[in-house]
Design a protein around this motif. Structure first.
Motif, PDB file in Angstrom:
ATOM      1  N   THR A  16     -10.693 -41.033  75.311  1.00 56.14           N
ATOM      2  CA  THR A  16     -10.904 -42.479  75.383  1.00 56.14           C
ATOM      3  C   THR A  16     -12.167 -42.880  74.635  1.00 56.14           C
ATOM      4  O   THR A  16     -12.187 -43.875  73.896  1.00 56.14           O
ATOM      5  CB  THR A  16     -10.992 -42.931  76.850  1.00 56.14           C
ATOM      6  OG1 THR A  16      -9.787 -42.571  77.534  1.00 56.14           O
ATOM      7  CG2 THR A  16     -11.197 -44.431  76.944  1.00 56.14           C
ATOM      8  N   ASP A  20     -12.528 -45.234  71.303  1.00 57.51           N
ATOM      9  CA  ASP A  20     -13.424 -46.382  71.332  1.00 57.51           C
ATOM     10  C   ASP A  20     -14.401 -46.342  70.157  1.00 57.51           C
ATOM     11  O   ASP A  20     -14.607 -47.335  69.457  1.00 57.51           O
ATOM     12  CB  ASP A  20     -14.180 -46.370  72.655  1.00 57.51           C
ATOM     13  CG  ASP A  20     -14.946 -47.658  72.906  1.00 57.51           C
ATOM     14  OD1 ASP A  20     -14.343 -48.736  72.788  1.00 57.51           O
ATOM     15  OD2 ASP A  20     -16.159 -47.577  73.200  1.00 57.51           O
ATOM     16  N   ASP A  72      -8.365 -47.524  78.750  1.00 61.46           N
ATOM     17  CA  ASP A  72      -7.509 -47.239  77.592  1.00 61.46           C
ATOM     18  C   ASP A  72      -6.825 -48.504  77.099  1.00 61.46           C
ATOM     19  O   ASP A  72      -6.741 -48.747  75.884  1.00 61.46           O
ATOM     20  CB  ASP A  72      -6.437 -46.201  77.950  1.00 61.46           C
ATOM     21  CG  ASP A  72      -7.020 -44.814  78.156  1.00 61.46           C
ATOM     22  OD1 ASP A  72      -8.068 -44.527  77.561  1.00 61.46           O
ATOM     23  OD2 ASP A  72      -6.408 -44.024  78.899  1.00 61.46           O
ATOM     24  N   TRP A 180       1.703 -46.230  71.952  1.00 56.57           N
ATOM     25  CA  TRP A 180       0.779 -46.194  73.094  1.00 56.57           C
ATOM     26  C   TRP A 180       1.560 -46.156  74.405  1.00 56.57           C
ATOM     27  O   TRP A 180       1.247 -45.391  75.313  1.00 56.57           O
ATOM     28  CB  TRP A 180      -0.117 -47.431  73.038  1.00 56.57           C
ATOM     29  CG  TRP A 180      -1.257 -47.448  74.018  1.00 56.57           C
ATOM     30  CD1 TRP A 180      -2.522 -47.002  73.808  1.00 56.57           C
ATOM     31  CD2 TRP A 180      -1.228 -47.959  75.361  1.00 56.57           C
ATOM     32  NE1 TRP A 180      -3.290 -47.198  74.927  1.00 56.57           N
ATOM     33  CE2 TRP A 180      -2.516 -47.793  75.899  1.00 56.57           C
ATOM     34  CE3 TRP A 180      -0.250 -48.539  76.160  1.00 56.57           C
ATOM     35  CZ2 TRP A 180      -2.846 -48.174  77.185  1.00 56.57           C
ATOM     36  CZ3 TRP A 180      -0.557 -48.914  77.462  1.00 56.57           C
ATOM     37  CH2 TRP A 180      -1.847 -48.743  77.962  1.00 56.57           C
ATOM     38  N   SER A 189      -4.913 -43.249  74.406  1.00 57.79           N
ATOM     39  CA  SER A 189      -6.009 -43.646  73.511  1.00 57.79           C
ATOM     40  C   SER A 189      -5.923 -42.939  72.168  1.00 57.79           C
ATOM     41  O   SER A 189      -6.461 -43.426  71.167  1.00 57.79           O
ATOM     42  CB  SER A 189      -7.363 -43.355  74.165  1.00 57.79           C
ATOM     43  OG  SER A 189      -7.712 -44.413  75.045  1.00 57.79           O
ATOM     44  N   THR A 192      -4.196 -45.305  69.901  1.00 57.02           N
ATOM     45  CA  THR A 192      -5.121 -46.327  69.406  1.00 57.02           C
ATOM     46  C   THR A 192      -5.964 -45.781  68.261  1.00 57.02           C
ATOM     47  O   THR A 192      -6.152 -46.448  67.228  1.00 57.02           O
ATOM     48  CB  THR A 192      -6.036 -46.808  70.542  1.00 57.02           C
ATOM     49  OG1 THR A 192      -5.231 -47.283  71.619  1.00 57.02           O
ATOM     50  CG2 THR A 192      -6.955 -47.913  70.064  1.00 57.02           C
TER      51      THR A 192
END
Length: 556
Positions: A16, A20, A72, A180, A189, A192
């Motif tokens: 995660t 990010d 997430d 996702w 994640s 992403t």
């Protein structure tokens, strides 16, 4: 007393956090442009910065798995928002977007989509051209028709390639959300990060590439793909996956290279489970649904433009585009003075694809998890081996890595299992690899070690202080066959438009010498700076050859 929430694993927290962090990549450039031209968008991006920071803290401190799953989701929404902000600011597009949008306009107007050149879309507006070894450029639409069909309802959005960019960007966002959602919760994640975080896939979406639409359609196909047809039934999910496969093949040609690996893998897994007959029936139903969807999307074009349609969807394979990319062809383009065997790069690519598919079938229990990666190795040997062919499908690598692990292939059928799995299995397997890959490697070696067929020497220049207006060469054909040369100058990796031949034979006979006088496109060629090196390149089409030499021009 309320039970404490189950804590997430540390690797989930790290994943995660990495997703990010990946959202920072490219965001400053977008914010800088927005602050200058669209302050409201800049403020949205600033809020996204705050979200990235807060999510970074929460990823490390939340106590429960459900809480981390919400983080997430927040990271995903932040990435989607940043991708939309980038679309608002950067939607100039590329040659693929303007061609797709123009194809959609022609379709709405009732005109033919394939076989019609649109040269006015290129040139002065900065849209890149695709030069060919015939001395011309490709101005026609060369992809299957699904992208123009989906772009047609969006033509109201604007001129140029904007409708196609909106279509591909929308497909990217939907594909990201689907991936996702389909991945197991701790891995979401990663979707992403792969789709939004490195700024690669969003960039191609903003360029309007039809391959991004194909990628989005392939996502549900690849997720848990070894389970398709389990128990001998496709079921609603399998039918939907087959339909998506057919639609992806009707969007762009890259899925054509992946489909044989998936089909071969599914057959092997099902045969290990059900036997040859039942596995064959599963494959027939799967291929039948995919082919039906593909044909339905193409039917109008097959009926209205059968020959032009067939040539159009095969165009990237037959157009004869010049060498370009980061693959082995760079040996002939950059390290040597050319090759008289460029066709062998194409042969090597096809042979490598066939060899990899054969190895995949022979060793599917080992290579099954790599089904979504193996096809792209073939492009490394092709004449067009630009990195987009590799990286645009990388989210599928992730989908397979998470949902198609080695355990899914443990019972898969492998031909010649006794011969390749006996006491002498190691030498037998090495021999199989060498046998199947040697033709491709030999072809690549032939291409890379070819010699330039033309020798050039500059004999006269006409120029002023800043521009070149005429270039005179003495050209000698050392081959045993006549060649039709096409001339250009290059600086670095790009290619300048072809020069016009004012004097000299169109076809240079074998073992002869001729003088050519060339004029730059537009009448002038800007002279290089002091430290720039200029290379004269000469392409021929039949056979495909390249001859290059560094030349000295006056400096500006």
């Amino acid at each position: 007393m309320t039970a404490a929430p189950e804590p997430p694993t540390q690797w989930h927290r790290v994943l995660t956090l990495l997703a990010d962090i990946s959202l920072f990549i490219g965001t400053r450039e977008v914010w800088t442009q927005a602050a200058t031209h669209r302050p409201a968008v800049a403020m949205v991006i600033s809020v996204c910065y705050a979200s990235i920071l807060v999510c970074g803290v929460l990823a490390l401190v939340v106590r429960g798995r459900r809480a981390l799953a919400r983080v997430d989701l927040c990271v995903l929404l932040t990435g989607l928002t940043l991708a939309l902000c980038a679309f608002v600011l950067f939607h100039r597009g590329s040659d693929e977007s303007v061609l797709t949008a123009q194809a959609a306009r022609e379709l709405v107007a009732g005109h033919g989509v394939y076989g019609h050149p649109w040269p006015w879309l290129f040139g002065s507006n900065g849209i890149a051209l695709t030069p060919t070894v015939t001395g011309g450029y490709d101005y026609t639409y060369g992809y299957p028709p699904l992208a123009p069909l989906l772009t047609a309802p969006l033509l109201w959005l604007g001129h140029g390639g904007v409708p196609a960019i909106a279509m591909s960007t929308g497909a990217m966002l939907v594909g990201t959300v689907v991936l996702w959602w389909l991945l197991p919760a701790p891995w979401r994640s990663a979707a992403t990060m792969a789709c939004l975080g490195f700024s690669m896939i969003p960039m191609y979406g903003r360029l309007g590439y039809p391959a991004i639409l194909a990628l989005a359609l392939m996502v549900p196909v690849v997720v848990r793909w070894p389970r398709i047809g389990r128990g001998g039934r496709l079921g609603p999910a399998g039918v939907a996956q087959a339909a998506c496969l057919g639609a992806a093949c009707a969007a762009q040609q890259l899925p054509w290279f992946l489909a044989p690996f998936l089909l071969a893998g599914i057959y092997a897994v099902r045969r290990g489970e059900l036997g040859a007959r039942e596995a064959g029936l599963v494959m027939l139903r799967l291929a039948g649904v995919a082919a039906t969807v593909w044909l339905l999307i193409n039917t109008y074009f097959v009926v209205s433009q059968p020959v032009a349609w067939l040539k159009g969807i095969a165009l990237p394979l037959i157009q004869g585009a010049v060498l370009h990319g980061q693959g082995l062809m760079g040996v002939s383009l950059y390290l040597t003075d050319g090759s008289d065997r460029l066709d062998w790069y194409g042969y090597a690519s096809l042979l490598l694809l066939a060899g990899l598919l054969a190895l995949f079938v022979l060793f599917v229990r080992r290579l099954g998890p790599a089904a979504t990666v193996l096809p792209w190795l073939a492009f490394y040997l092709a004449t067009r081996s630009q990195d987009g062919y590799y990286l645009m499908m990388t989210p599928l690598w992730l989908a397979a890595a998470v949902t198609a692990p080695t355990a899914e292939f443990a019972g898969a059928w492998q031909p010649f299992a006794d011969r390749l799995g006996g006491p002498h299995r190691r030498p037998a397997r090495i021999a199989a690899v060498v046998l199947l890959l040697s033709p491709a490697l030999a072809s690549a070696a032939l291409a890379a070690t070819g010699s330039p067929p033309l020798r050039m020497k500059v004999t006269a220049l006409r120029h002023d202080a800043r521009t070149l207006s005429r270039l005179t060469l003495r050209v000698t054909n050392s081959e045993d066959r006549a060649l039709t040369p096409h001339f250009t100058l290059t600086r670095g990796q790009g290619m300048y438009p072809y020069f016009s031949v004012l004097r000299g034979p169109a076809t240079l006979a074998a073992h002869t010498t001729a003088v050519y006088e060339l004029r730059p496109p537009g009448g002038t060629y800007a002279l290089p700076h002091r430290h720039q090196r200029v290379r004269l390149r000469v392409f021929t089409a039949s056979p495909q050859t390249l001859s290059s030499t560094y030349i000295t021009l006056p400096t500006a």
